[in-house]
Enzyme design. Structure first.
Site: not given
Ligand code: FAD
Ligand code: A2P
Length: 330
Positions: A90-91, A273, A328, A330
Site C-alpha cells: 500500500y502506498s 500513479c 507506479e 498496479y
Molecule cells: P486479493 O485477495 O489479493 O485479490 C486480488 C486478486 O483477485 C487479483 O489478483 C485477481 O486475480 C483476483 N480478482 C480480482 N477481481 C476479481 C473478481 N471480480 N472475481 C474474481 N477474482 C478477482 N491498493 C490500495 O487500495 N491503495 C494503495 O495505496 C495501493 N498501493 C499499492 C502500491 C503498490 C506498489 C502496489 C503493487 C499495489 C498497491 N495497491 C494499493 C494494491 C494492493 O496491493 C492490493 O493488490 C489490493 O488492495 C487488493 O488486494 P486484496 O488482498 O484485497 O485482493
C-alpha cells in the site's frame, strides 16, 4: 526530432535521495496499531476507500519511510491452499515526517476490492456472487486500537528528489494513485522549514466528483500556495460545453500550459500513479505532442510508428521512463 520529441539529456536528471528499503521484511513483519480509519470519499460513491493511519512507533519502521514509498500488510488467515496470505503493498499517503510529525504514524488510502465474481483463469469455477479481496477488506475493517502486521518500506525511485526546489512537478493520479501524491505534496508545501516555491500541478482522475479523494486537502493547499495547482478530470461527467471530460491524458492534451509549458521545461519531473494501463494514453499523448523525449526512452523499433498505433504491450517492452519520469501502476 523523433515521435517522442526532444532527446533526454541526463544533465537535467534529478539528484536521487538514499532511501531505506525492506528494514522490515515480509518474513518477519512487525505489529503496527491503527490510530484512525475514515472514509475519504466525497459523499455517496460506488467505491469504498478509506484513509487508514497506523502507528509504527517503537518498530524498525519508525522514521525510516519516505513519502512516495509503500509499506506491506500481511493479512490474517490462510489462503485456499492453507498457506499464510502473502504480503500486499500500500502506498504511504503521509509525508516523510508521518501524520504525527515525528515519523511514527504512517497512513494509506485503501480501496476495498469488492466486485461481482469473475473467473480469472480457465481453471476457476464459474459461479455467481461477490468477490472480496482479502487484504483490502481487512485493512478497511480495522478500528482504532487494532493491531496489524506491517513490513517495508518498499520502493526506491518513486520519491521526491534530493533538491526539491530545483524542479517543477506534474503529478498524474487515477483513483488510489493519489496516495503517494498526498504525502509528497504535503511534504513539498508544508513539510519543511519553508514551502517549496516550485510550480506543482496535480491532475486527479476519478469516475465521478463523489470519488475525488482528499479533495478538501488539495483545495485548501491550492488556496494557500500560489505555486500549487489542483486539476480534476471526472471521466463520467461532462465539461460545461457537454463534451466528456475523458481521462487524464485527454486533459493533458487539452491543457496547453501543462504540455507546451510545464513538460517542456528542463526542470520538470513527471510522476504517474494509479491504474495499470494509465501510462499508455499518457505516453502516447506526450509523444504525439512532442514532449515525450525527456521523459521516455523509446526503442528504435517504435520510433517510426505513430504513437496512436503503439499497443499497450509495445509500451511495456519498448518505452522506458527516464530519470525524469517516475511510474507506479498496479
Ligand atoms: P486479493 O485477495 O489479493 O485479490 C486480488 C486478486 O483477485 C487479483 O489478483 C485477481 O486475480 C483476483 N480478482 C480480482 N477481481 C476479481 C473478481 N471480480 N472475481 C474474481 N477474482 C478477482 N491498493 C490500495 O487500495 N491503495 C494503495 O495505496 C495501493 N498501493 C499499492 C502500491 C503498490 C506498489 C502496489 C503493487 C499495489 C498497491 N495497491 C494499493 C494494491 C494492493 O496491493 C492490493 O493488490 C489490493 O488492495 C487488493 O488486494 P486484496 O488482498 O484485497 O485482493
Ligand atoms: P472510467 O472508470 O470512467 O473508465 P477508480 O480507481 O476510482 O475507479 O478511478 C480510476 C479513474 O481512471 C476513473 O476515472 C477511470 O475511468 C479512469 N481510467 C480508467 N482507465 C484509464 C486509463 N487507461 N487511463 C486513464 N484513466 C483511466
Amino acid at each position: 526530432m523523433t515521435a517522442s520529441g526532444t532527446v533526454h539529456d541526463p544533465a537535467f536528471d534529478p539528484e536521487l535521495v538514499d532511501v531505506e528499503m525492506h528494514v522490515v521484511p515480509p518474513t518477519a513483519p512487525v505489529t503496527g496499531v491503527v490510530t484512525a480509519n475514515e472514509l475519504c470519499l466525497r459523499g455517496k460513491s460506488a467505491s469504498f476507500i478509506r484513509h487508514v493511519c497506523i502507528d509504527v512507533g517503537g518498530t524498525p519502521l519508525e522514521g525510516r519511510f519516505r513519502a512516495g514509498q509503500s509499506f506491506g500488510v500481511v493479512p490474517k488467515g490462510v489462503d485456499e491452499h492453507g498457506k499464510p496470505h502473502k504480503v500486499r503493498l500500500y502506498s504511504i499517503a503521509s509525508p516523510t515526517r508521518g501524520e504525527d510529525g515525528e515519523g511514527r504514524i504512517l497512513s494509506t488510502t485503501c480501496k476495498r476490492l469488492i466486485d461481482e465474481y469473475r473467473p480469472q483463469t480457465e481453471r476457476d469455477e464459474d459461479r455467481t456472487g461477490l468477490f472480496h479481496g482479502v487484504c483490502s477488506n481487512q485493512v478497511c475493517d480495522l478500528s482504532p486500537g487494532d493491531e496489524v502486521l506491517v513490513t517495508g518500506p518498499a520502493g526506491k525511485r518513486f520519491v521526491l528528489p534530493a533538491k526539491p526546489e530545483n524542479h517543477d512537478y506534474l503529478f498524474l493520479a487515477t483513483g488510489t494513485g493519489i496516495a503517494p501524491f498526498r504525502g509528497m505534496i504535503l511534504e513539498l508545501l508544508e513539510g519543511r522549514s519553508a514551502p517549496c516555491e516550485s510550480e506543482i500541478h496535480l491532475v486527479m482522475g476519478a469516475p465521478y466528483t463523489s470519488d475525488l479523494l482528499y479533495h478538501d486537502v488539495f483545495r485548501s493547499l491550492a488556496d494557500k500556495h500560489p505555486g500549487f495547482h489542483y486539476h480534476t478530470v471526472i471521466s463520467r461527467e461532462t465539461m460545461p460545453d457537454g463534451r466528456p471530460q475523458g481521462y487524464i491524458h485527454h486533459y493533458l492534451d487539452r491543457e496547453t500550459r501543462l504540455h507546451a509549458d510545464l513538460l517542456s521545461r528542463d526542470r520538470t519531473l513527471l510522476y504517474i500513479c494509479g491504474l495499470a494501463g494509465m501510462q499508455t494514453g499518457v505516453f502516447q499523448t506526450m509523444a504525439r505532442l512532442g514532449v515525450g523525449g525527456a521523459y521516455l526512452k523509446i526503442h528504435e523499433e517504435l520510433a517510426d510508428v505513430a504513437p496512436a498505433d503503439w499497443k499497450a504491450a509495445d509500451i511495456k517492452r519498448r518505452v522506458r521512463p527516464t530519470h525524469r519520469c517516475m511510474l507506479e501502476v498496479y
